[in-house]
Design a protein around this motif. Structure first.
Motif, mmCIF file in Angstrom:
data_model
loop_
_atom_site.group_PDB
_atom_site.id
_atom_site.type_symbol
_atom_site.label_atom_id
_atom_site.label_comp_id
_atom_site.label_asym_id
_atom_site.label_seq_id
_atom_site.Cartn_x
_atom_site.Cartn_y
_atom_site.Cartn_z
ATOM 1 N N MET A 182 51.810 -7.152 36.312
ATOM 2 C CA MET A 182 52.246 -8.572 36.984
ATOM 3 C C MET A 182 51.436 -8.953 38.228
ATOM 4 S SD MET A 182 56.613 -8.293 36.633
ATOM 5 C CE MET A 182 56.308 -6.732 37.454
ATOM 6 N N PHE A 183 51.384 -10.197 38.599
ATOM 7 C CA PHE A 183 50.593 -10.573 39.845
ATOM 8 C C PHE A 183 51.587 -11.171 41.010
ATOM 9 C CE2 PHE A 183 47.559 -13.302 42.170
ATOM 10 C CZ PHE A 183 46.693 -12.434 42.469
ATOM 11 N N ILE A 184 51.819 -10.272 41.963
ATOM 12 C CA ILE A 184 52.812 -10.614 42.954
ATOM 13 C C ILE A 184 52.153 -10.264 44.295
ATOM 14 C CG2 ILE A 184 55.035 -10.278 43.913
ATOM 15 C CD1 ILE A 184 55.906 -9.218 41.224
ATOM 16 N N GLY B 299 49.290 -11.518 45.768
ATOM 17 C CA GLY B 299 48.025 -11.161 45.853
ATOM 18 C C GLY B 299 47.515 -9.981 44.991
ATOM 19 N N GLU B 300 48.435 -9.037 44.380
ATOM 20 C CA GLU B 300 48.167 -7.810 43.984
ATOM 21 C C GLU B 300 48.665 -7.755 42.517
ATOM 22 O OE1 GLU B 300 50.053 -5.177 46.670
ATOM 23 O OE2 GLU B 300 48.426 -5.238 48.066
ATOM 24 N N TRP B 301 48.103 -6.995 41.689
ATOM 25 C CA TRP B 301 48.576 -6.679 40.356
ATOM 26 C C TRP B 301 49.480 -5.352 40.487
ATOM 27 C CZ3 TRP B 301 47.866 -10.046 36.608
ATOM 28 C CH2 TRP B 301 46.987 -10.850 36.598
ATOM 29 N N VAL B 302 50.505 -5.391 39.972
ATOM 30 C CA VAL B 302 51.715 -4.275 40.156
ATOM 31 C C VAL B 302 52.352 -4.311 38.843
ATOM 32 C CG1 VAL B 302 51.864 -4.882 42.403
ATOM 33 C CG2 VAL B 302 53.368 -6.108 40.848
ATOM 34 N N ASN B 303 52.800 -3.006 38.577
ATOM 35 C CA ASN B 303 53.878 -2.689 37.484
ATOM 36 C C ASN B 303 55.253 -3.115 37.917
ATOM 37 O OD1 ASN B 303 52.019 -1.549 35.610
ATOM 38 N ND2 ASN B 303 51.806 0.306 37.009
ATOM 39 N N SER B 304 56.202 -3.277 37.049
ATOM 40 C CA SER B 304 57.513 -3.471 37.238
ATOM 41 C C SER B 304 57.956 -1.998 37.758
ATOM 42 C CB SER B 304 58.151 -3.336 35.977
ATOM 43 O OG SER B 304 59.733 -3.302 36.039
ATOM 44 N N HIS B 305 59.025 -2.127 38.847
ATOM 45 C CA HIS B 305 59.460 -1.011 39.521
ATOM 46 C C HIS B 305 60.168 -0.079 38.577
ATOM 47 C CE1 HIS B 305 63.322 -3.022 38.976
ATOM 48 N NE2 HIS B 305 64.048 -2.014 39.416
ATOM 49 N N THR B 306 60.503 -0.505 37.486
ATOM 50 C CA THR B 306 61.287 0.252 36.385
ATOM 51 C C THR B 306 60.186 1.344 35.609
ATOM 52 O OG1 THR B 306 61.217 -1.349 34.515
ATOM 53 C CG2 THR B 306 63.244 -1.323 36.191
ATOM 54 N N LYS B 307 58.969 0.768 35.353
ATOM 55 C CA LYS B 307 57.692 1.270 34.791
ATOM 56 C C LYS B 307 58.026 0.956 33.413
ATOM 57 C CE LYS B 307 56.223 3.087 38.573
ATOM 58 N NZ LYS B 307 55.384 2.341 39.387
ATOM 59 N N GLU B 308 58.775 0.197 33.064
ATOM 60 C CA GLU B 308 59.103 -0.189 31.373
ATOM 61 C C GLU B 308 57.879 -1.045 30.942
ATOM 62 O OE1 GLU B 308 62.803 -1.905 30.277
ATOM 63 O OE2 GLU B 308 64.124 -0.465 31.296
ATOM 64 N N VAL C 183 50.713 -17.661 46.996
ATOM 65 C CA VAL C 183 50.843 -18.804 46.366
ATOM 66 C C VAL C 183 50.976 -18.783 44.826
ATOM 67 C CG1 VAL C 183 49.468 -21.043 45.953
ATOM 68 C CG2 VAL C 183 49.480 -19.835 48.228
ATOM 69 N N VAL C 184 50.340 -17.921 44.100
ATOM 70 C CA VAL C 184 50.427 -17.898 42.631
ATOM 71 C C VAL C 184 51.006 -16.535 42.391
ATOM 72 C CG1 VAL C 184 49.222 -17.991 40.505
ATOM 73 C CG2 VAL C 184 48.320 -19.364 42.305
ATOM 74 N N ASN C 185 52.188 -16.419 41.720
ATOM 75 C CA ASN C 185 52.709 -15.154 41.272
ATOM 76 C C ASN C 185 53.253 -15.094 39.711
ATOM 77 O OD1 ASN C 185 53.387 -13.971 44.270
ATOM 78 N ND2 ASN C 185 53.986 -16.145 44.276
ATOM 79 N N LEU C 186 52.878 -14.027 39.283
ATOM 80 C CA LEU C 186 53.302 -14.226 37.717
ATOM 81 C C LEU C 186 54.182 -12.930 37.497
ATOM 82 C CD1 LEU C 186 52.427 -14.089 34.628
ATOM 83 C CD2 LEU C 186 50.536 -12.614 35.098
#
Length: 490
Positions: free
Chosen positions: A6-8, A10-19, A200-203
């Motif tokens: 995901m993009f939140i 300004g950074e690409w991140v995994n879900s906090h659950t790691k699913e 500004v842009v979040n996915l």
């Protein structure tokens, strides 16, 4: 296989659950990607980022002309990488590569159109009835926008939402369908090149009941825009009522395609096929209700059946394929259930109504193009959105009757009228309760013209100047140029 993130903020991140969720090619059920699976906490993180980015004013206060230039860069990047995007869209949805390539051209045009509109509304001066005063109307960005897109046109529908929202100065959280997220992920990757400010842009990736619900219910989201099914749309309305946020909904349709006896017969037959069987009928504006004047009904149906026999199902990448698979096993089962319902209701199945038998199609979610005749307006297959390659045919004998039949539905998204008598066409169009009506054509849309429905097809509009206005608030500014004491209280 690398897990897409995901993009939140300004950074690409995994879900906090790691699913992780596997993305399946509907042509052969192969796993084509793995994506991180977000939930309501990830959505909250994205909302917090979007809220902070809007409130700090960096993007909102960027001159509209500069915002427009950045949105235009997105159009240019999509054009640059359109071949890769089209291939990814066909893998994800099963549609033909020709369709996907056309979609990419349309998507670039949507970004280009709204880029051009970004600095065109400088407000409006209105005459004030009060001496020594000035009065003006301005439009301002609405704030944080939650945007939920469907699986049938993943990137096209995302473009319809992202482009006007950014051009107007909002911040966004885009949530693609969990079934078909790949092109939306790719475009957000490309948008990094443009350099939008952080937040500004979040996915956010994940399911509707978790991520989508959080976007709808969260107090820090100012607008929720959703395209999809009517039942989900109602849930979003209820969730959004918690803080009375602005809502824009496009909830599909059961669209009447009306053919009068004086229409160009061959063209109407050809277009009737395209209206309902394009992309396997998985189109919100599909002409799934065919209303044919009684005097030409039988030969018209015969011509349709002969043409349906020649429709080529197959791999979207293969030359000659005219229609790909349905999106999932679950969706095919839904279509099959409606075919059973139609037969139980007394409609006559004249072709289709089964899975294809060709060995090369057995791994995919294919369903044969299907036509029912002897259909009545109160049948469920006439009233409810099947969203598959199923056509119902009704007879009519007069303008008055066909208008009544066409409007006898909870939906009001689109429809068409076929006749050489333009005066008659205009009379009928004037009485149809639908957001888009075509005369002697079916399916065209373009960025300059608004799109949306009447009745339970939803409310609000996308595309066109109105599509930009959906992402703004209207403010009236009054200035007293010669302030004096009122003297009301002595």
């Amino acid at each position: 296989m690398v897990v897409k993130k995901m993009f939140i903020n300004g950074e690409w991140v995994n879900s906090h659950t790691k699913e992780v969720r596997e993305i399946i090619n509907p042509f052969n059920q192969e796993v084509i990607a793995k994506v991180t699976e977000g939930d309501h906490e990830d959505a909250q993180y994205a909302i917090t980022a979007a809220r902070a980015a809007f409130d700090n004013g960096e993007w909102t206060n960027t001159p509209a002309s500069e915002r427009g230039k950045m949105v235009l860069q997105v159009a240019q990047i999509i054009e640059r990488d359109k071949d890769e995007l089209a291939k990814l869209e066909t893998l994800d949805t099963g549609k033909t590569i020709i369709e996907s390539e056309a979609d990419m051209n349309d998507i670039a045009e949507v970004f280009r159109y709204f880029a051009g509109l970004a600095d065109k509304d400088g407000g409006e001066i209105i005459a004030s009835p009060i001496p020594d005063s000035k009065s003006r109307i301005v439009r301002e960005p609405i704030g944080v926008c939650g945007q939920i897109t469907p699986w049938n046109y993943p990137l096209l529908q995302a473009a319809w939402k992202i482009a006007p929202a950014l051009a107007a100065g909002n911040t966004i959280i885009i949530k693609p369908s969990e079934i078909t997220p790949l092109t939306t992920i790719k475009v957000v990757e490309l948008m990094e090149e443009v350099g939008f400010p952080k937040g500004v842009v979040n996915l956010v990736l994940g399911s509707g009941p978790t991520v989508g619900n959080e976007l709808a219910v969260n107090q820090d989201v100012d607008l929720i825009s959703f395209t999809g099914g009517i039942d989900t749309g109602k849930k979003i309305m209820r969730a959004a009522s918690t803080n009375v946020k602005k809502i824009a909904l496009e909830l599909g349709g059961k669209n009447p395609n009306i053919v009068f006896a004086d229409a160009d017969f061959d063209t109407a037959v050809d277009q009737a096929l395209n209206a309902v069987f394009f992309h396997g009928g998985q189109v919100c504006s599909a002409g799934a209700r065919l209303l044919v004047e009684d005097s030409i009904h039988d030969p018209f149906v015969e011509a349709l059946v002969e043409r349906v026999k020649r429709i080529k199902l197959g791999n979207g990448f293969d030359e000659g394929t005219q229609s790909g698979p349905l999106i999932s096993a679950e969706h095919r089962e839904k279509v099959e259930k409606y075919v059973e319902i139609g037969q139980a209701e007394g409609a006559k199945l004249v072709i289709g109504g089964h899975r294809p038998s060709e060995p090369e199609l057995q791994k995919g979610f294919f369903y044969s193009p299907t036509i029912f005749t002897d259909c009545k307006v109160d049948m469920r297959i006439v009233q409810e959105e099947v969203f598959g390659p199923v056509l119902t045919v009704e007879r009519f004998n007069s303008e008055e009757e066909v208008i009544q039949l066409a409007n006898d539905t909870i939906y009001g998204l689109a429809g068409a009228v076929w006749t050489k008598d333009i005066a008659k066409a205009e009379r009928v169009v004037g009485k149809l309760r639908m957001g888009t009506v075509w005369i002697n054509d079916y399916h065209p849309y373009f960025a300059q013209a608004p799109w949306g429905g009447y009745k339970q097809s939803g409310f609000g509009r996308e595309l066109g100047k109105i599509g930009l206005e959906e992402y703004t608030e209207v403010k009236h500014v009054f200035q007293n140029t010669n302030p004096q004491p009122v003297g009301w209280f002595k």
